[in-house]
Design a protein around this motif. Sequence first.
Motif, PDB file in Angstrom:
ATOM      1  N   LYS A  25       0.818  -1.214   0.000  1.00 53.76           N
ATOM      2  CA  LYS A  25       0.000   0.000   0.000  1.00 53.76           C
ATOM      3  C   LYS A  25       0.852   1.265   0.000  1.00 53.76           C
ATOM      4  O   LYS A  25       0.533   2.218  -0.697  1.00 53.76           O
ATOM      5  N   ALA A  28       1.798   2.089  -3.421  1.00 51.72           N
ATOM      6  CA  ALA A  28       0.668   2.524  -4.242  1.00 51.72           C
ATOM      7  C   ALA A  28       0.324   3.988  -3.949  1.00 51.72           C
ATOM      8  O   ALA A  28       0.160   4.792  -4.872  1.00 51.72           O
ATOM      9  N   GLY A  60      -1.668   4.747 -11.892  1.00 53.23           N
ATOM     10  CA  GLY A  60      -1.443   4.537 -10.465  1.00 53.23           C
ATOM     11  C   GLY A  60      -2.645   4.861  -9.605  1.00 53.23           C
ATOM     12  O   GLY A  60      -2.568   4.798  -8.384  1.00 53.23           O
TER      13      GLY A  60
END
Length: 575
Positions: A25, A28, A60
């Motif tokens: 995460k 990201a 993204g």
Amino acid sequence: MKNYDIARILHEIAIYEGMKGEKFKPRAYEKAALYIGSLNDDLGTIYKNGGVKALMELPGIGRNIAEKLVELIQTGELAYYEELKKEIPVDITILSSIEGMGPKKVKVLYEKLGITNIEELEKSIREKRVRDLQGFGEKSEKKILNGIEFFKKSHGGRFILGLVLNTFEDILHQLKSLDTVKNVQLAGSARRMKQSIGDADFLAASYKPDKVMDFFTSMPEVAHIHTKGTTKSTVRLKSGINCDLRIVPEESFGAALQYFTGSKQHNVVLRTMALHKGYKLNEYGLYDKRNRQIAGRTEESIYLKLGLPLIPPELREDKGEIEAARDGRLPKLVGYDDLKGDLQIHTDWTDGNNAIIEMAQAAKKAGLEYIAITDHSRTLEIARGLNKEKLKEQEKEIKKVNDTMKHNEGITILSGVEVNILKDGSLDLDNNILKEFDIVGAAVHSYFSLSKEEQTKRLVSAMYNTNIDILFHPTCRVIQKRQPLDVDFDKILDVSKETNTILEVDSSPERLDLQDEYIQHAVENKCKLIIDSDAHDKSHFHFLKFGISQARRGWAEKKDVINTLPLEKFLKSLK
DNA sequence: GCCGTTTTCGGCCCGACTGTTTTCAGTCG
């Protein structure tokens, strides 16, 4: 809410996710933050025009982050972020920007000692309370303290490339002179010619790395040694800049140069491409399934084996250059030796340091064939602006110098002026004066914070003047000091094309205006560009390199930059 | 949390250095 603020929040969420021990995460969120931070178009506008779907089409950004963006755009707040902040209420951006501090350490320090900011951290260290925590010790206390000191001095510091590059060239020169060094080059963001850099990355090929590292860490300009190993060392120079030196064997030099030049995003894409081909790419080379090196001595060999032509460092930002390279669409970038003229130069008639003839001689030495003298017009009192009588006088002087120079030294001096654009868009010299000059540049020097409508109208009005050839430093930004003017840049591009007003790339290291992203928009819109030094001293012509690099980062080709033309053609292409 | 020329599920770049460990976690680029 501006892109910048949204990017900052995503960045903080990335750190919070890291604290939780999430593996992917953080990456990201960080990727989304980086993208939005570098995005030119306003995220709110994108949402207004295309809704959530348009946001999800951005690289993204998937459903989850897109929904968070909508919440931020609509309410200016994000519940998820507020929750995280409530759970661990610390000054997260600043604490994690201290060298050696990451999400995990910030978390432990908060949970065990209640540390929420840099002052509390410093206090706890001075009270020797940090050393007893799991994973910390005396050395980490010292290291963090050092990091805090550096942070305070440099306030998160990035350095303007044009002001520090010669320091690096000195170091490069010293390393080159060692007989244990086979090859050495500057990599990193300095090689990509970013306007500002966080540190400098040197790369050397050597079979005696210990000796080279000893030399590097004991150079007189070194203030502090962060790390010292056999392949990697980091030092801080007295000027406050951190410098890395990496050493690899000769057969890996190209791979290492490619890798350490970056950008990070560019490299991630290349590595993924390598994986798809059944290869592995690291800083030592490109390896096949049996772990045999199939490329690595040169940078070009790496790209070639991945099915790509060599991509110029200035383009390596993962902003479409890899796709363009794959499809044979890479631009033929304007070269560092392509300029024939320089159309913004100041002399001792106003705020410059040298006489007209001295500037002309220096320009000639820099390889130029023509220049324009463009001193400031009358209302710019801070620069001793010239009134119309003085300008007439100067024109005579230019003619005189020109007559001798043209024949004896082969450089032509054009008469010009940098006319001031007043608040309402009018100019501070009459048209019947302006039309007498060979070339006229117009520029804003005041009222930088008008509303977007007023500012746009102001610039447009100047561009419609048939005597104005160039818009000098169009956005008026000064790196780390002044934001670009708030203007409707698309409108500026339209009018530039419609009126044949050239947009300048001012090469002064602190300006670089237009900057790369704006240049790319201008190129896409087929606007004409010009690269000027804005020299105020005869030593300033080397600034041109930085303007050219900015143009290259903006994908500009030779044909987009009209002072690559010889004089006659250049003059014909003006309004 | 994102993404698709192996994949709509199961991967996600990879190596160096440091400090605190006693084999590794955290950080960095």
